[in-house]
Scaffold this motif. Structure first.
Motif, mmCIF file in Angstrom:
data_model
loop_
_atom_site.group_PDB
_atom_site.id
_atom_site.type_symbol
_atom_site.label_atom_id
_atom_site.label_comp_id
_atom_site.label_asym_id
_atom_site.label_seq_id
_atom_site.Cartn_x
_atom_site.Cartn_y
_atom_site.Cartn_z
ATOM 1 N N LYS A 42 43.248 35.640 46.305
ATOM 2 C CA LYS A 42 43.765 34.454 47.086
ATOM 3 C C LYS A 42 44.799 35.100 47.380
ATOM 4 O O LYS A 42 45.856 35.050 47.888
ATOM 5 C CB LYS A 42 44.259 33.356 46.028
ATOM 6 C CG LYS A 42 45.290 32.356 46.635
ATOM 7 C CD LYS A 42 44.337 31.807 47.562
ATOM 8 C CE LYS A 42 46.134 30.247 47.848
ATOM 9 N NZ LYS A 42 45.226 29.512 49.473
ATOM 10 N N ASN A 43 45.838 35.782 46.213
ATOM 11 C CA ASN A 43 47.058 37.061 46.119
ATOM 12 C C ASN A 43 46.633 37.901 47.359
ATOM 13 O O ASN A 43 48.061 38.085 48.069
ATOM 14 C CB ASN A 43 47.163 38.098 45.173
ATOM 15 C CG ASN A 43 47.671 37.301 43.499
ATOM 16 O OD1 ASN A 43 48.102 36.144 43.858
ATOM 17 N ND2 ASN A 43 47.836 37.808 42.524
ATOM 18 N N MET A 44 45.625 38.579 47.660
ATOM 19 C CA MET A 44 45.199 39.532 48.561
ATOM 20 C C MET A 44 45.387 38.444 50.380
ATOM 21 O O MET A 44 46.527 39.381 50.939
ATOM 22 C CB MET A 44 43.697 40.053 48.746
ATOM 23 C CG MET A 44 43.487 41.344 49.243
ATOM 24 S SD MET A 44 44.394 42.760 48.300
ATOM 25 C CE MET A 44 43.760 43.226 47.782
ATOM 26 N N VAL A 45 44.983 37.802 49.915
ATOM 27 C CA VAL A 45 44.652 36.799 51.626
ATOM 28 C C VAL A 45 46.457 36.556 51.567
ATOM 29 O O VAL A 45 46.751 36.794 53.030
ATOM 30 C CB VAL A 45 44.068 35.772 50.695
ATOM 31 C CG1 VAL A 45 44.426 34.530 52.193
ATOM 32 C CG2 VAL A 45 42.339 35.902 51.346
ATOM 33 N N GLU A 57 44.411 46.111 42.231
ATOM 34 C CA GLU A 57 45.924 45.612 41.908
ATOM 35 C C GLU A 57 45.125 43.690 42.050
ATOM 36 O O GLU A 57 45.744 43.420 40.533
ATOM 37 C CB GLU A 57 45.386 45.186 43.731
ATOM 38 C CG GLU A 57 47.575 45.127 43.334
ATOM 39 C CD GLU A 57 48.183 45.558 45.690
ATOM 40 O OE1 GLU A 57 47.437 46.206 45.412
ATOM 41 O OE2 GLU A 57 48.013 44.580 45.442
ATOM 42 N N ASP A 58 43.998 43.464 41.845
ATOM 43 C CA ASP A 58 43.342 42.642 41.035
ATOM 44 C C ASP A 58 43.218 42.142 40.068
ATOM 45 O O ASP A 58 43.672 41.452 38.601
ATOM 46 C CB ASP A 58 42.324 41.730 42.046
ATOM 47 C CG ASP A 58 42.025 41.417 42.871
ATOM 48 O OD1 ASP A 58 43.800 40.637 43.418
ATOM 49 O OD2 ASP A 58 41.861 41.325 44.312
ATOM 50 N N TYR A 59 42.003 43.625 38.612
ATOM 51 C CA TYR A 59 42.732 43.359 37.595
ATOM 52 C C TYR A 59 43.877 43.320 37.376
ATOM 53 O O TYR A 59 43.834 43.232 36.213
ATOM 54 C CB TYR A 59 41.558 44.986 37.515
ATOM 55 C CG TYR A 59 39.843 44.706 38.065
ATOM 56 C CD1 TYR A 59 39.255 43.526 38.057
ATOM 57 C CD2 TYR A 59 39.308 45.784 38.912
ATOM 58 C CE1 TYR A 59 38.484 43.032 38.126
ATOM 59 C CE2 TYR A 59 38.167 45.861 39.466
ATOM 60 C CZ TYR A 59 37.413 44.733 38.730
ATOM 61 O OH TYR A 59 36.345 44.452 40.108
ATOM 62 N N GLN A 60 44.710 43.886 37.608
ATOM 63 C CA GLN A 60 45.577 44.368 37.067
ATOM 64 C C GLN A 60 46.759 43.318 36.741
ATOM 65 O O GLN A 60 47.852 42.712 36.285
ATOM 66 C CB GLN A 60 46.512 45.359 38.037
ATOM 67 C CG GLN A 60 46.503 47.815 37.192
ATOM 68 C CD GLN A 60 46.505 47.802 38.216
ATOM 69 O OE1 GLN A 60 47.473 47.922 38.624
ATOM 70 N NE2 GLN A 60 45.735 49.067 37.852
ATOM 71 N N SER A 61 46.274 41.701 37.753
ATOM 72 C CA SER A 61 46.767 41.249 37.800
ATOM 73 C C SER A 61 46.357 39.575 37.082
ATOM 74 O O SER A 61 46.552 39.269 37.518
ATOM 75 C CB SER A 61 47.294 40.692 39.454
ATOM 76 O OG SER A 61 47.650 41.186 40.145
ATOM 77 N N MET A 62 45.431 39.973 36.427
ATOM 78 C CA MET A 62 44.423 39.328 35.855
ATOM 79 C C MET A 62 44.687 39.403 33.945
ATOM 80 O O MET A 62 44.886 39.893 33.808
ATOM 81 C CB MET A 62 42.972 39.383 35.722
ATOM 82 C CG MET A 62 42.848 39.282 37.499
ATOM 83 S SD MET A 62 41.005 38.778 37.299
ATOM 84 C CE MET A 62 40.172 40.117 36.691
ATOM 85 N N TYR A 63 45.095 38.038 33.410
ATOM 86 C CA TYR A 63 45.326 38.192 32.225
ATOM 87 C C TYR A 63 44.387 37.474 31.190
ATOM 88 O O TYR A 63 43.694 36.410 31.437
ATOM 89 C CB TYR A 63 46.902 37.269 31.804
ATOM 90 C CG TYR A 63 47.919 38.744 32.173
ATOM 91 C CD1 TYR A 63 49.164 39.535 31.116
ATOM 92 C CD2 TYR A 63 47.804 38.656 34.066
ATOM 93 C CE1 TYR A 63 49.253 40.990 31.804
ATOM 94 C CE2 TYR A 63 49.650 39.103 34.359
ATOM 95 C CZ TYR A 63 50.048 40.700 33.089
ATOM 96 O OH TYR A 63 50.375 41.219 33.998
ATOM 97 N N HIS A 64 44.321 37.381 30.210
ATOM 98 C CA HIS A 64 43.340 37.067 29.387
ATOM 99 C C HIS A 64 43.819 37.128 27.781
ATOM 100 O O HIS A 64 45.234 36.883 27.320
ATOM 101 C CB HIS A 64 42.037 38.107 27.822
ATOM 102 C CG HIS A 64 41.124 38.705 29.733
ATOM 103 N ND1 HIS A 64 40.150 37.919 29.696
ATOM 104 C CD2 HIS A 64 41.048 39.555 30.547
ATOM 105 C CE1 HIS A 64 39.819 38.668 30.693
ATOM 106 N NE2 HIS A 64 40.022 39.332 30.815
ATOM 107 N N ASP A 65 43.482 35.407 27.134
ATOM 108 C CA ASP A 65 44.078 35.304 25.846
ATOM 109 C C ASP A 65 42.623 35.292 25.082
ATOM 110 O O ASP A 65 42.082 34.914 25.224
ATOM 111 C CB ASP A 65 44.584 34.036 26.433
ATOM 112 C CG ASP A 65 45.211 32.770 24.594
ATOM 113 O OD1 ASP A 65 44.851 33.956 24.078
ATOM 114 O OD2 ASP A 65 44.641 31.959 24.509
#
Ligand code: MIG
Length: 643
Positions: A314-317, A352-360
């Protein structure tokens, strides 16, 4: 002897199960410079390992990047495939093994920049490193396997032949496949369901229109001795009212963006969220979802898209839309088009997407990029842990596309989207020992090739290798030429090759169990077994299977046979048409052996023998279901011995 070193603050990957104390000393064997680990090789050094990776058994002479990737084209220059298996055995005067337990990107330059230099470059410097000293590669591998824990054992029926294709879109199509196998008297133990069975590509749903009364259908097929094995994808469709989505949002079980909002990516169902498999609560929740299919009589699964694969985000879009608006004002077509061109070619699986995601991870927020290579492993772990609770007395078949060392305790893998290329038969063979080194035992490729159009001879030759791999599944992509065994002219030959698999089943199953039990290789490079033999040490297209057999498939089109190197006297066995076997003693050395398209070759070592099921038992129609179900108890008189 194993030494464990710690760098920075490592993520606990749970790849290693043995408790090993940390060594305070600086790392031996390697020179540590500018965050790189450097080792000087000699001309003779050989390098083995890296599991599911491109190129040779001896991996020297190229660069490999551990970063789990949805890579649909396994051409020679590719550096990353679906798995991240950071274990190497460096075989020279004093051989040793190294395991880089780091779930971020790690680059292995094995004599690429400089022919005699081995350089390991982790992107993030938080990790455990294990160094294993031993006398031989096998000795080192056994220590490593012991360290990472026992490999997964699937149910016995998972050793039968399976048919898959992306496009079995309704039960009629599946019936058709089964009917054809029946009509040609070909044995088959499983039919796989690809994403077509789901409702709008939603996990844990069935499209009722296309697969009505699914539970009855599963049991109807099961009565024929065949299991249906559905696919599960990593992404969960964003849709109001869809329980997996709603529960995931409510409990904060999805991967987040930097602001703590559920990260939005697009995969098959359209916009999706990724379950946070690194979070133990989310893992328990997602695993429990498999119950839906278990309750319908399902006993096997394949987990896909879990690198995780991303079509776009969605970010990319949003960024592109903004760009379009801006350039509308500026009328700068070139800026716009350059941007779109650049973006579109790199839109899928974007860093860019992989770097924008976060885990708990148990309360700690961690950037996805640092732990990327754990995602598929923990998806499969989620399922396996649930199976232990839900069906403790039952073995469930499962294999995953993406993986990290540690996942081998929970399930197997398939080698991903190969192509109907001759070179990929050989690639299939070469991955087998490398995967065994890293603990992966239930393994196999898409036999006949996934992408591109297969031909009869290619599928036949590939099947003659597939009969020897634990996972023996013919699979292809939608839109490619149909390649089920009955689609070609010489169906009798295909029937015979599948029969060979079921005749060899007791041997293959036995070797499998023993290899798991003893932390042993199921497939060994010749170099491991004949270390003194210089010729054997360079052979990349033959393998030992267990203690008794050497395999040497034909992987070139229009070949009438192949050259084979025998490191000792052996018996050359050919399974010919109509269940005939021909044996010929051969002396140690190089031979050209004739192998027709419809024949399966194998070699038996001197003073060894192989117990196989008699053809008459395999083709006894009254035993068909039991044989396919792999539940038959053979009697001694059902066997014959080859030696
Ligand atoms: O984007 O489910 O590797 O086996 O048939 C492709 C469709 C998604 C990739 C898997 C392949 C499967 C296909 N999947």
């Amino acid at each position: 002897m194993i030494k464990k070193y710690v760098f920075g603050t490592p993520v606990e990957t749970e790849a290693v199960v043995q408790v090993i104390p940390v060594t305070e000393k600086t790392i031996s064997r390697f020179e540590f410079q500018n965050n790189q680990f450097i080792y000087q090789m000699t001309e003779k050094t050989k390098v083995y390992g890296l599991g599911e990776a491109n190129r040779g058994i001896n991996k020297r002479g190229y660069r490999y990047v551990s970063f789990c990737s949805d890579e649909p084209s396994h051409t020679e220059e590719k550096e990353s495939l679906y798995g991240a298996h950071n274990f190497l055995v460096i075989d020279d005067e004093n051989p040793f093994g190294v395991f880089i337990d780091n779930p971020g990107k790690v680059t292995f330059d094995l004599g690429y920049e400089e022919i005699n230099q081995l350089v390991i470059t982790p992107k993030y410097m938080d990790m455990y490193i294990y160094l294993i000293e031993g006398n031989t590669p096998l000795d080192i591998i056994r220590q490593f396997r012991k360290m990472i824990g026992k490999s997964y054992i699937p149910p016995k029926w998972a050793f039968g032949f399976g048919q898959c294709r992306w496009s079995y879109e309704n039960s009629g199509r599946v019936d058709d496949v089964i009917r054809n196998y029946e009509e040609h008297q070909m044995l088959i133990s499983s039919v796989y369901l690809d994403i077509d069975y789901m409702q709008d590509y939603k996990d844990f749903t069935i499209n009722e229109e296309r697969f009505p009364d699914f539970k009855d259908y599963v049991s109807k097929v099961r009565k024929k001795g065949i299991r249906l094995v559905p696919i599960i994808d990593a992404g969960v469709k964003i849709e109001e009212g869809y329980h997996v989505y709603e529960e995931g949002v409510k409990n904060r079980f999805f991967v987040k963006d930097i602001n703590g909002e559920d990260y939005i990516t697009a995969v098959w169902p359209g916009y999706t969220h990724f379950p946070d498999f690194l979070n133990s609560k989310a893992r328990a929740w997602f695993g429990e979802k498999y119950r839906f299919l278990l309750d319908l009589g399902i006993e096997g699964f394949w987990n896909d898209m879990n690198e995780p694969a991303i079509f776009y985000s969605k970010n990319m879009v949003e960024r592109l839309k903004k760009r379009i608006k801006e350039s509308d004002i500026e009328h700068d077509d070139q800026v716009l088009m350059d941007d779109i061109r650049w973006k579109l070619t790199g839109v899928a699986n974007n860093s860019e997407d992989y770097q924008s995601m976060y885990h708990d991870m148990n309360g700690e927020r961690i950037n996805h990029d640092k732990v990327h290579n754990l995602y598929g492993y923990h998806m499969s772990r989620a399922a396996a842990e649930a199976f232990e609770k839900l069906v403790p007395d039952k073995k469930i078949l499962m294999f995953s596309r993406s993986s990290y060392i540690g996942m081998h305790r929970y399930c197997g893998i398939w080698m991903g989207d190969n192509c109907s290329w001759w070179s990929h038969i050989l690639l299939n063979l070469k991955m087998l020992p490398s995967l065994n080194m890293c603990g992966f035992m239930y393994i196999g490729a898409d036999v006949g090739g996934f992408g591109c159009n297969a031909t009869e001879d290619l599928v036949m030759r590939w099947m003659a290798l597939g009969v020897f791999t634990p996972l023996f599944r013919n699979h292809s992509a939608f839109g490619t030429r149909n390649q089920e065994c009955y689609q070609f002219t010489d169906t009798a030959a295909f029937k015979n090759i599948i029969d060979v698999r079921y005749r060899l089943m007791p041997y293959i199953y036995d070797v499998y169990l023993k290899s798991v039990e003893n932390d042993d290789m199921m497939y060994s490079p010749l170099a491991f077994v004949y270390p003194e033999d210089e010729i054997a040490s360079g052979i990349e297209d033959q393998l030992l299977l267990g203690e008794d057999i050497m395999i040497a498939p034909v992987y070139l089109q229009n070949a009438i046979g192949r050259y084979v190197y025998l490191p000792e006297n052996m018996t050359f066995v050919k399974f010919e048409r109509d269940g005939k076997t021909v044996c010929e003693s051969m002396r140690k050395g190089v031979h050209f052996v004739k192998i027709a398209r419809d024949e399966v070759p194998l070699f038996i070592r001197e003073n060894h023998q192989v117990k196989i099921v008699r053809q008459s038992v395999i083709t006894d129609a009254s035993l068909r279901e039991k044989i396919m179900d792999c539940s038959i108890c053979y009697r001694e008189e059902d066997f014959e011995y080859l030696q």
